[in-house]
Write an enzyme that holds these catalytic residues in place. Structure first.
Site, mmCIF file in Angstrom:
data_model
loop_
_atom_site.group_PDB
_atom_site.id
_atom_site.type_symbol
_atom_site.label_atom_id
_atom_site.label_comp_id
_atom_site.label_asym_id
_atom_site.label_seq_id
_atom_site.Cartn_x
_atom_site.Cartn_y
_atom_site.Cartn_z
ATOM 1 N N ARG A 70 0.935 -1.162 0.020
ATOM 2 C CA ARG A 70 -0.061 -0.282 0.072
ATOM 3 C C ARG A 70 0.941 1.251 -0.056
ATOM 4 O O ARG A 70 1.159 1.896 -0.942
ATOM 5 C CB ARG A 70 -0.873 -0.028 1.317
ATOM 6 N N GLU A 71 1.318 1.588 1.399
ATOM 7 C CA GLU A 71 2.249 2.880 1.238
ATOM 8 C C GLU A 71 3.536 2.361 0.197
ATOM 9 O O GLU A 71 3.853 3.575 -0.434
ATOM 10 C CB GLU A 71 3.078 2.773 2.421
ATOM 11 N N THR A 104 2.332 12.038 9.042
ATOM 12 C CA THR A 104 2.243 12.139 7.640
ATOM 13 C C THR A 104 3.461 12.627 6.794
ATOM 14 O O THR A 104 3.930 12.376 5.599
ATOM 15 C CB THR A 104 0.914 12.555 7.181
ATOM 16 N N HIS A 147 2.023 5.277 12.274
ATOM 17 C CA HIS A 147 2.581 5.439 10.942
ATOM 18 C C HIS A 147 3.593 6.449 10.906
ATOM 19 O O HIS A 147 3.186 7.719 11.122
ATOM 20 C CB HIS A 147 1.415 5.489 10.054
ATOM 21 N N HIS A 166 6.418 8.802 8.906
ATOM 22 C CA HIS A 166 7.327 9.177 7.568
ATOM 23 C C HIS A 166 8.567 9.429 7.948
ATOM 24 O O HIS A 166 8.940 9.981 9.254
ATOM 25 C CB HIS A 166 6.573 10.188 6.659
ATOM 26 N N HIS A 209 39.128 -2.418 16.372
ATOM 27 C CA HIS A 209 38.036 -3.030 16.533
ATOM 28 C C HIS A 209 38.475 -4.575 16.125
ATOM 29 O O HIS A 209 37.843 -5.368 16.843
ATOM 30 C CB HIS A 209 37.066 -2.276 15.446
HETATM 31 C C1 LIG Z 1 -1.364 10.053 3.376
HETATM 32 C C2 LIG Z 1 -1.545 8.928 2.531
HETATM 33 O O1 LIG Z 1 -0.696 8.502 2.048
HETATM 34 S S1 LIG Z 1 -3.249 8.672 2.467
HETATM 35 C C3 LIG Z 1 -3.368 7.428 1.205
HETATM 36 C C4 LIG Z 1 -3.302 7.812 -0.208
HETATM 37 N N1 LIG Z 1 -3.846 6.791 -0.944
HETATM 38 C C5 LIG Z 1 -4.392 6.939 -2.315
HETATM 39 O O2 LIG Z 1 -4.409 8.304 -2.680
HETATM 40 C C6 LIG Z 1 -4.853 6.032 -3.018
HETATM 41 C C7 LIG Z 1 -5.044 6.122 -4.508
HETATM 42 N N2 LIG Z 1 -5.514 7.058 -4.847
HETATM 43 C C8 LIG Z 1 -6.356 7.176 -5.988
HETATM 44 O O3 LIG Z 1 -6.222 6.088 -6.713
HETATM 45 C C9 LIG Z 1 -7.222 8.349 -6.304
HETATM 46 O O4 LIG Z 1 -6.550 9.502 -5.527
HETATM 47 C C10 LIG Z 1 -8.754 8.105 -5.820
HETATM 48 C C11 LIG Z 1 -9.251 7.079 -6.501
HETATM 49 C C12 LIG Z 1 -8.515 7.541 -4.095
HETATM 50 C C13 LIG Z 1 -9.560 9.607 -5.762
HETATM 51 O O5 LIG Z 1 -9.257 9.664 -7.113
HETATM 52 P P1 LIG Z 1 -10.206 10.976 -7.744
HETATM 53 O O6 LIG Z 1 -11.491 10.912 -7.532
HETATM 54 O O7 LIG Z 1 -9.600 11.153 -9.216
HETATM 55 O O8 LIG Z 1 -9.555 12.457 -6.723
HETATM 56 P P2 LIG Z 1 -8.334 12.960 -6.521
HETATM 57 O O9 LIG Z 1 -7.189 11.891 -6.195
HETATM 58 O O10 LIG Z 1 -7.898 13.756 -7.556
HETATM 59 O O11 LIG Z 1 -8.588 13.765 -5.027
HETATM 60 C C14 LIG Z 1 -8.749 13.039 -4.145
HETATM 61 C C15 LIG Z 1 -10.462 13.174 -3.774
HETATM 62 O O12 LIG Z 1 -10.324 12.569 -2.369
HETATM 63 C C16 LIG Z 1 -11.174 13.343 -1.584
HETATM 64 N N3 LIG Z 1 -10.434 12.885 -0.078
HETATM 65 C C17 LIG Z 1 -9.108 12.949 0.115
HETATM 66 N N4 LIG Z 1 -9.145 12.218 1.529
HETATM 67 C C18 LIG Z 1 -10.312 11.872 1.670
HETATM 68 C C19 LIG Z 1 -10.743 11.266 2.754
HETATM 69 N N5 LIG Z 1 -9.831 10.810 3.697
HETATM 70 N N6 LIG Z 1 -12.000 10.783 3.027
HETATM 71 C C20 LIG Z 1 -12.876 11.177 1.802
HETATM 72 N N7 LIG Z 1 -12.543 11.828 0.749
HETATM 73 C C21 LIG Z 1 -11.276 12.494 0.695
HETATM 74 C C22 LIG Z 1 -10.578 14.704 -1.973
HETATM 75 O O13 LIG Z 1 -11.305 15.643 -1.565
HETATM 76 C C23 LIG Z 1 -10.779 14.560 -3.318
HETATM 77 O O14 LIG Z 1 -11.997 14.725 -3.838
HETATM 78 P P3 LIG Z 1 -12.655 15.510 -4.994
HETATM 79 O O15 LIG Z 1 -12.756 14.744 -5.970
HETATM 80 O O16 LIG Z 1 -14.067 15.769 -4.464
HETATM 81 O O17 LIG Z 1 -11.782 16.751 -5.121
HETATM 82 O O1 LIG Z 2 -3.676 5.698 7.436
HETATM 83 C C1 LIG Z 2 -2.691 5.956 7.954
HETATM 84 O O2 LIG Z 2 -2.710 5.768 9.451
HETATM 85 C C2 LIG Z 2 -1.730 6.651 7.302
HETATM 86 C C3 LIG Z 2 -1.751 7.101 6.142
HETATM 87 C C4 LIG Z 2 -0.511 7.642 5.543
HETATM 88 O O3 LIG Z 2 -0.188 7.004 4.659
HETATM 89 C C5 LIG Z 2 0.107 8.959 5.977
HETATM 90 O O4 LIG Z 2 -0.732 9.672 6.622
HETATM 91 O O5 LIG Z 2 1.081 8.943 5.580
HETATM 92 ZN ZN LIG Z 3 2.084 7.169 4.627
#
Ligand SMILES: CC(=O)SCCNC(=O)CCNC(=O)[C@H](O)C(C)(C)COP(=O)(O)OP(=O)(O)OC[C@H]1O[C@@H](n2cnc3c(N)ncnc32)[C@H](O)[C@@H]1OP(=O)(O)O
Ligand SMILES: O=C(O)CCC(=O)C(=O)O
Ligand SMILES: [Zn+2]
Length: 434
Positions: free
Chosen positions: A67-68, A221, A248, A250, A345
């Site tokens: 995932r990460e 984060t 978690h 970074h 050493h």
């Molecule tokens: C810190 C971290 O690592 S968190 C985990 C990160 N993981 C990911 O991002 C997973 C992979 N992501 C993706 O494939 C895509 O970003 C998706 C499918 C989740 C969303 O894609 P898209 O719909 O194209 O939106 P995009 O990525 O541009 O923006 C994120 C959207 O999620 C919304 N959003 C972000 N975090 C959250 C959350 N925790 N809960 C609900 N909605 C959220 C944002 O507001 C944005 O919505 P919008 O479409 O209304 O602007």
């Molecule tokens: O879900 C979590 O606790 C961590 C999400 C994440 O990858 C982050 O905040 O860097």
């Molecule tokens: Zn992370």
């Protein structure tokens, strides 16, 4: 630089797992170079003393390479690679394997389902935004648990999803209730926890705890937290919730392993890791480095729970998959992690490895290595090599010192390989016969 370790007693190659070839081992040692009579000190100041709150001797790992790790710049995992990595993580003994959100793409969805069907010992989680649509998709895949995440700092509330704390709470409770109703684990995490308002997130975590969440998650984060900040936050949270606490970290400021240790000391129960630390930007707490830390803190727990000898092959698998090298200074598996070079050493190491090693390389299927090919070697190390060459009985200590001086003379001129050093020894030995 450890580049000078190349051309060591074993030649140009770094010391390999389970190999003793070319080590300047002491004559009285076992075949792996450890003196049985002079093992570890009876007690270690680095081992933990159990207190009522610390979990350093009973933590669980949520392994997030899939995932990460998929957020690492170089990562592209097809299903075959994901399965190999998932099986290797399972063989290593991690408690959980976290997968990319099934909402990310069709392949992410299909692969999540496929990995759930592998029948691994590790529980399979997927990581989704805290909303009903994502949670439904996650449940559909057949996971053992769902990791919900939503940003709670003002940065993320304003610039990521635009939701107030009240909205976050009401969505969180709805989604938690839904996932629980499906009979699987649910975790709620506040992304960017350290830049969130403390009172706000404590209230939120308490509400989630009351709603029956299995774990709450604290995430650094942006990687800005220090071990003391982590201790303070987790210690406070530990007093506010009864559920498990996942963490978690970074590594933007190089504190990810220390922060994980600190979190466990303060009562966190779970640590997120990835192999080699791969993740967004420069990644998170590396699994191997955490193992190195925790085998020193809690040796019995770590050695009995995790298949440490599988670490090198696991790291190699992931390094190959994302096309990076294992860093030279990686704890345990970096090519010079157990190479001893300076004469002072080397002498002590040959007498008792605990003098300059906090980790026993054999616990991880690795071997130590004593270099004699430099100007900073000493006669004790050279003597050990002479013994290894079967010439020990033919050199007096004064003669070993003389040949050491010759090695140093040559090492002042150019870098030496083991063949060079052995030639100096052998030619000195030939001269002794005349
Ligand atoms: C810190 C971290 O690592 S968190 C985990 C990160 N993981 C990911 O991002 C997973 C992979 N992501 C993706 O494939 C895509 O970003 C998706 C499918 C989740 C969303 O894609 P898209 O719909 O194209 O939106 P995009 O990525 O541009 O923006 C994120 C959207 O999620 C919304 N959003 C972000 N975090 C959250 C959350 N925790 N809960 C609900 N909605 C959220 C944002 O507001 C944005 O919505 P919008 O479409 O209304 O602007
Ligand atoms: O879900 C979590 O606790 C961590 C999400 C994440 O990858 C982050 O905040 O860097
Ligand atoms: Zn992370």
């Amino acid at each position: 630089m450890c580049g000078t370790c190349n051309g060591d007693a074993a030649g140009a190659a770094p010391p390999a797992a389970n190999s003793t070839t070319g080590n300047a081992a002491p004559s009285a040692s076992t075949s792996n170079g450890v003196h049985p009579a002079q093992g570890k000190p009876a007690s270690s100041p680095y081992q933990f003393v159990q207190d009522y709150i610390s979990n350093v001797g009973r933590f669980k790992i949520i392994e997030s390479t899939l995932r990460e790790g998929e957020q690492f710049a170089n990562a592209f995992f097809d299903l075959e690679t994901k399965i190999k990595i998932a099986k290797a993580l399972d063989n290593f003994g991690v408690d959980y394997i976290e997968l990319t959100s099934p909402v990310a793409s069709q392949a992410s969805y299909d692969d999540c389902k496929a990995i759930c069907q592998l029948g691994l010992k590790a529980k399979i989680l997927t990581h989704v935004r805290c909303n009903m649509e994502d949670a439904r998709k996650a449940v559909e895949c057949g996971v053992d648990g769902v990791d919900l995440v939503i940003g709670t700092s003002s940065f993320l509330r304003e610039y990521s999803h635009g939701k107030s704390m009240d909205m976050i709470k009401s969505i969180a409770l709805e989604v938690i209730a839904y996932v629980k109703s499906k009979g699987i684990e649910v975790r709620f995490s506040s992304e960017d926890s350290f830049r969130s308002n403390l009172v706000d997130i404590l209230h939120l975590y308490q509400a989630c705890d009351k709603a029956g969440v299995d774990r709450v998650g604290v995430a650094d984060t942006v990687g800005g937290a220090t071990p003391r900040m982590v201790y303070d936050l987790i210690r406070t949270l530990r007093c506010c919730v009864g559920c498990d606490i996942e963490t978690h970290f970074h590594d933007d400021t190089g504190c990810a392993v220390a922060n994980a240790h600190s979190a466990l000391e303060a009562g966190a129960t779970h640590v997120d890791t990835s192999v080699l630390g791969i993740g967004e930007r420069n990644g998170i707490t590396p699994l191997g480095a955490l193992m190195a830390r925790m085998v020193v803190t809690a040796p019995d727990y770590v050695k009995s729970k995790y298949n440490l000898k599988a670490l090198k092959s696991l790291e190699t698998l992931v390094a190959d998959a994302v096309q990076v090298n294992i860093p030279f200074n990686n704890p345990v598996t970096g090519f010079c992690a157990f190479t001893h070079k300076a004469g002072i050493h080397a002498k002590a190491i040959l007498a008792n490895p605990s003098t300059y090693e906090i980790i026993d390389p054999h616990d991880f299927g690795m071997t130590r290595y004593v270099s004699i090919n430099s100007r900073i070697t000493g006669w004790n190390a050279v003597k050990a090599r002479i013994e290894q060459l079967g010439l020990g009985s033919e050199f007096s200590d004064d003669q070993v010192k003389e040949v050491t001086a010759k090695i140093k003379q040559m090492a002042d001129i150019r870098p030496l390989a083991i063949d060079d050093t052995d030639s100096i020894i052998r030619s000195y030995h030939l001269d002794l016969q005349i």
